[in-house]
Enzyme design. Structure first.
Site, PDB file in Angstrom:
ATOM      1  N   HIS B  49       2.530  -5.691  14.819  1.00  0.00           N
ATOM      2  CA  HIS B  49       1.984  -3.935  14.270  1.00  0.00           C
ATOM      3  C   HIS B  49       0.905  -4.184  13.611  1.00  0.00           C
ATOM      4  CE1 HIS B  49       1.243  -0.744  12.011  1.00  0.00           C
ATOM      5  NE2 HIS B  49       2.214  -0.074  12.292  1.00  0.00           N
ATOM      6  N   ILE B  55      -2.873  -4.674  10.737  1.00  0.00           N
ATOM      7  CA  ILE B  55      -2.722  -3.945   9.801  1.00  0.00           C
ATOM      8  C   ILE B  55      -0.987  -3.779   9.301  1.00  0.00           C
ATOM      9  CG2 ILE B  55      -2.837  -1.116   9.918  1.00  0.00           C
ATOM     10  CD1 ILE B  55      -3.919  -0.819  12.480  1.00  0.00           C
ATOM     11  N   GLY B  58       1.875   1.473   7.376  1.00  0.00           N
ATOM     12  CA  GLY B  58       1.638   2.817   5.849  1.00  0.00           C
ATOM     13  C   GLY B  58       2.939   2.942   5.204  1.00  0.00           C
ATOM     14  N   VAL B  59       4.368   2.786   5.622  1.00  0.00           N
ATOM     15  CA  VAL B  59       5.318   2.696   5.396  1.00  0.00           C
ATOM     16  C   VAL B  59       5.755   1.779   4.350  1.00  0.00           C
ATOM     17  CG1 VAL B  59       6.638   4.353   7.174  1.00  0.00           C
ATOM     18  CG2 VAL B  59       6.064   1.641   6.874  1.00  0.00           C
ATOM     19  N   GLU B  63       6.873   1.353   0.441  1.00  0.00           N
ATOM     20  CA  GLU B  63       8.010   0.679  -0.489  1.00  0.00           C
ATOM     21  C   GLU B  63       7.115  -0.447  -1.146  1.00  0.00           C
ATOM     22  OE1 GLU B  63      10.878   0.500   0.049  1.00  0.00           O
ATOM     23  OE2 GLU B  63      11.587  -1.017  -0.683  1.00  0.00           O
TER      24      GLU B  63
END
Lengths: 74, 141
Positions: B49, B55, B58-59, B63
């Protein structure tokens, strides 16, 4: 108080104010699930400066139930 | 530093590679906490990723915010040993890429904490730049 309550419900459940009556059932008529109901109650606590015990939430099924609770406990 | 990683592990059950808080800089149990995570180049997810542009997903920033919130909640002695679960997310926004070498700072405020449910708001920064913000609902038992 009723108008203010309906405004909050409309906002939290993403429904039109005109579709909400005192007889509306949160889950059956307004499409709320149990989590929506919790979030709605927390918003109502904020807005009306009242505390609703979690044990009470299951009893607040219709808009009129919430209004009655607010009138009695506010 | 208020809590180091070992102390954090005494409060929440998360473990590597999914413990996303390295240290807690400030905490008021049941109310607020500020946590930090060093974003290392060898984080497992950077391999995919993305292969040529690492990067932080976002999740996972969300978290990290959630774990900081869990630390705040479970640091209260009466919540010792309880489990916290996501109930919902609202108004999540991602404003800045988080990349290897960044230090992510999670700032969390719990707003209403009831017997089994609660809500709050979290923001994650790199330096003074906002990377992510979200409102969350959680359940705990």
């Amino acid at each position: 108080m009723k108008e203010q309550l309906i405004k909050i419900i409309a906002e939290e459940l993403s429904v039109e104010e005109k579709d909400i009556t005192l007889e509306s059932d949160l889950q059956e008529d307004l499409g709320a699930d149990s989590l929506d109901a919790i979030q709605l109650i927390m918003s109502i606590e904020n807005e009306f400066d009242v505390t609703v015990p979690e044990s009470e939430i299951d009893h607040l099924k219709k808009v009129s139930d919430i209004l009655k609770y607010l009138e009695e406990n506010k | 530093m208020i809590l180091n990683k070992e102390q954090i592990k005494e409060i929440i059950p998360h473990r590597d590679p999914f413990l996303l808080v390295d240290r807690v800089l400030d905490i008021e149990p049941g109310a607020t906490a500020i946590g930090e995570k060093d974003i290392n180049p060898d984080e497992y997810y950077f391999k995919g990723h993305f292969p040529n542009e690492p990067i932080m997903p976002g999740v996972l920033i969300i978290e990290a915010i959630a774990q900081t919130g869990a630390i705040t909640l479970l640091a209260l002695p009466k919540n010792n040993g309880k489990s916290v679960y996501f109930g919902g997310l609202k108004k999540a926004k991602f404003k800045r890429k988080v990349i290897p070498g960044d230090v992510l700072r999670m700032e969390v405020e719990l707003h209403q904490v009831k017997e089994k449910f609660g809500n709050g708001i979290g923001k994650a920064y790199v330096g003074d730049q906002l990377a992510c913000e979200a409102e969350f609902i959680f359940s705990y038992m």
